[in-house]
Motif scaffolding. Structure first.
Motif, PDB file in Angstrom:
ATOM      1  N   GLU A   1      41.811  44.925  31.629  1.00 16.70           N
ATOM      2  CA  GLU A   1      40.219  45.869  32.028  1.00 16.70           C
ATOM      3  C   GLU A   1      38.964  45.124  31.381  1.00 16.70           C
ATOM      4  O   GLU A   1      38.460  44.741  31.897  1.00 16.70           O
ATOM      5  CB  GLU A   1      40.443  46.798  31.548  1.00 16.70           C
ATOM      6  N   ALA A   2      38.925  45.228  29.676  1.00 13.79           N
ATOM      7  CA  ALA A   2      37.572  44.818  28.924  1.00 13.79           C
ATOM      8  C   ALA A   2      37.124  43.126  29.540  1.00 13.79           C
ATOM      9  O   ALA A   2      36.927  43.164  29.812  1.00 13.79           O
ATOM     10  CB  ALA A   2      38.503  44.764  27.916  1.00 13.79           C
ATOM     11  N   LEU A   3      39.360  42.007  29.234  1.00 11.57           N
ATOM     12  CA  LEU A   3      38.593  40.856  29.581  1.00 11.57           C
ATOM     13  C   LEU A   3      38.364  40.904  30.912  1.00 11.57           C
ATOM     14  O   LEU A   3      37.520  39.474  30.774  1.00 11.57           O
ATOM     15  CB  LEU A   3      40.040  39.965  29.434  1.00 11.57           C
ATOM     16  N   ARG A   4      38.671  41.574  31.772  1.00 14.24           N
ATOM     17  CA  ARG A   4      38.388  41.455  33.489  1.00 14.24           C
ATOM     18  C   ARG A   4      36.767  41.422  33.947  1.00 14.24           C
ATOM     19  O   ARG A   4      36.064  41.140  34.483  1.00 14.24           O
ATOM     20  CB  ARG A   4      38.689  42.288  34.650  1.00 14.24           C
ATOM     21  N   ASN A   5      35.866  42.437  32.851  1.00 11.55           N
ATOM     22  CA  ASN A   5      34.725  43.489  32.756  1.00 11.55           C
ATOM     23  C   ASN A   5      34.015  41.936  32.487  1.00 11.55           C
ATOM     24  O   ASN A   5      32.621  41.478  32.260  1.00 11.55           O
ATOM     25  CB  ASN A   5      34.665  44.365  31.861  1.00 11.55           C
ATOM     26  N   SER A   6      34.492  41.073  30.937  1.00 12.62           N
ATOM     27  CA  SER A   6      33.931  40.183  30.251  1.00 12.62           C
ATOM     28  C   SER A   6      34.077  38.831  31.433  1.00 12.62           C
ATOM     29  O   SER A   6      33.711  37.300  30.631  1.00 12.62           O
ATOM     30  CB  SER A   6      34.348  40.246  29.200  1.00 12.62           C
ATOM     31  N   GLY A   7      34.472  38.597  32.466  1.00  9.11           N
ATOM     32  CA  GLY A   7      34.913  37.305  33.265  1.00  9.11           C
ATOM     33  C   GLY A   7      35.827  36.028  32.608  1.00  9.11           C
ATOM     34  O   GLY A   7      36.171  35.284  33.536  1.00  9.11           O
TER      35      GLY A   7
END
Length: 337
Positions: free
Chosen positions: A86-92
């Motif tokens: 989730e954290a990676l997805r939110n950072s692209g």
């Protein structure tokens, strides 16, 4: 114009050069707001999808992060991976998940694959922090690595857990109930979680003035199979332990199975503490006292360290230790008379 619009089609529609479209796609600040709006409007109107592979080759980034863990079927690891994704997805970024099965050859091969796939960074655990070949390969890796609950090689960023504090608290709690013959089951000391648990176990005994021989330490794995085998062996002896600490995320099921296979009760015959809290610990009958930490925080922190490193390759090494706490439930009582 064909079914699949090209970057040239976007440039014509926006009345700009192809290079300008490329700069907008890559986030360059040299483009004026008016031109950026025209290009984005043309992209939306044409339903244009940029060639991500070509972009990756030009920019030297893939917006992909590899996550290598020993076994995703363990619920505790699932929480870590979900939070990291989730954290990676939110950072692209996109997460590439794979399993190592705690096999050195598998880890070495995955490192080579990660380089070939040109991932931007890696989050991983390793099976043996003392292995010279594995350490050399990791140190020579030219892609940022964040270690998950490992501390070697020391040149790498890492998020760790305070297993020492957790097992020390568990051991002191059992001593307070009157137990002097306590067994700690955990993994190989060549991994940080195991040697930190052993250190906490010994520190608690030393603080309370107990003889070291009163404590039993069995090492070799974190699995349910290891827990079952070692618990069965300990309980079949003439001087069996009155309490067991299951020092591994997947171990508790094996420990409980061994105790019940022998017809013993918890906590009447033997007290049990899980070294890692889980749904099994909370829902078992009786509910199992456990050392708890946040897998969600662990996954998020690993990503934060990784993003920090991608932003500054020459910054000092980042090391963050997350806290643990002992959650008391119904699985511990004074030792039988």
């Amino acid at each position: 114009m064909g079914d699949s619009p090209t970057i040239r089609d976007v440039a014509v529609a926006a009345d700009v050069a192809i290079g300008t479209v490329s700069r907008v796609l890559n986030g360059h600040k040299s483009v004026s707001d008016d031109v950026r709006r025209r290009v984005l409007k043309a992209i939306k109107k044409l339903n244009y999808e940029p060639d991500r592979v070509a972009q990756s080759m030009r920019l030297g980034v893939t917006r992909t992060v590899a996550f290598a863990t020993r076994d995703i079927s363990i619920p505790g690891f699932g929480a870590i991976v979900n939070a990291a994704e989730e954290a990676l997805r939110n950072s692209g970024y996109t997460l590439l998940l794979t399993m190592t099965d705690e096999q050195k050859d598998r880890e070495l091969n995955l490192l080579r694959i990660f380089q070939q796939r040109r991932v931007d960074a890696v989050i991983m655990t390793i099976s043996n922090e003392n292995d010279a070949e594995l350490t050399k390969q990791i140190k020579g890796f030219d892609i940022p690595i964040v270690l998950l609950d490992r501390e070697s090689p020391p040149q790498l960023d890492a998020v760790t857990l305070d297993h020492r504090r957790g097992v020390r608290a568990a051991t002191e709690y059992l001593h307070g109930l009157g137990h002097t013959r306590i067994a700690l089951l955990t993994g190989k000391p060549s991994t940080r979680p195991a040697h930190e648990r052993i250190a906490g176990f010994k520190e608690a005994s030393a603080r309370l003035g107990r003889q070291a021989s009163h404590g039993i330490v069995r090492t070799g794995g974190f699995s349910a199979e290891f827990g079952f085998r070692e618990t069965s062996s300990l309980l079949s002896g003439p001087n069996r332990p009155t309490a067991i600490i299951a020092g591994g995320m997947a171990m508790l099921a094996g420990v409980l199975k061994a105790i019940r296979t022998r017809g013993l009760s918890i906590p009447g015959d033997v007290s049990v503490i899980a070294g890692a809290d889980s749904d099994l610990a909370a829902l078992a009958t009786p509910a199992i006292t456990a050392v708890r930490w946040s897998g969600t925080d662990e996954g998020r922190m690993a990503v934060q360290l990784l993003l920090n490193r991608l932003g500054n390759r020459t910054a000092p090494v980042q090391r963050v230790m997350l806290s643990t706490e002992l959650i008391t439930r119904e699985s511990c009582a004074p030792p039988p008379k």
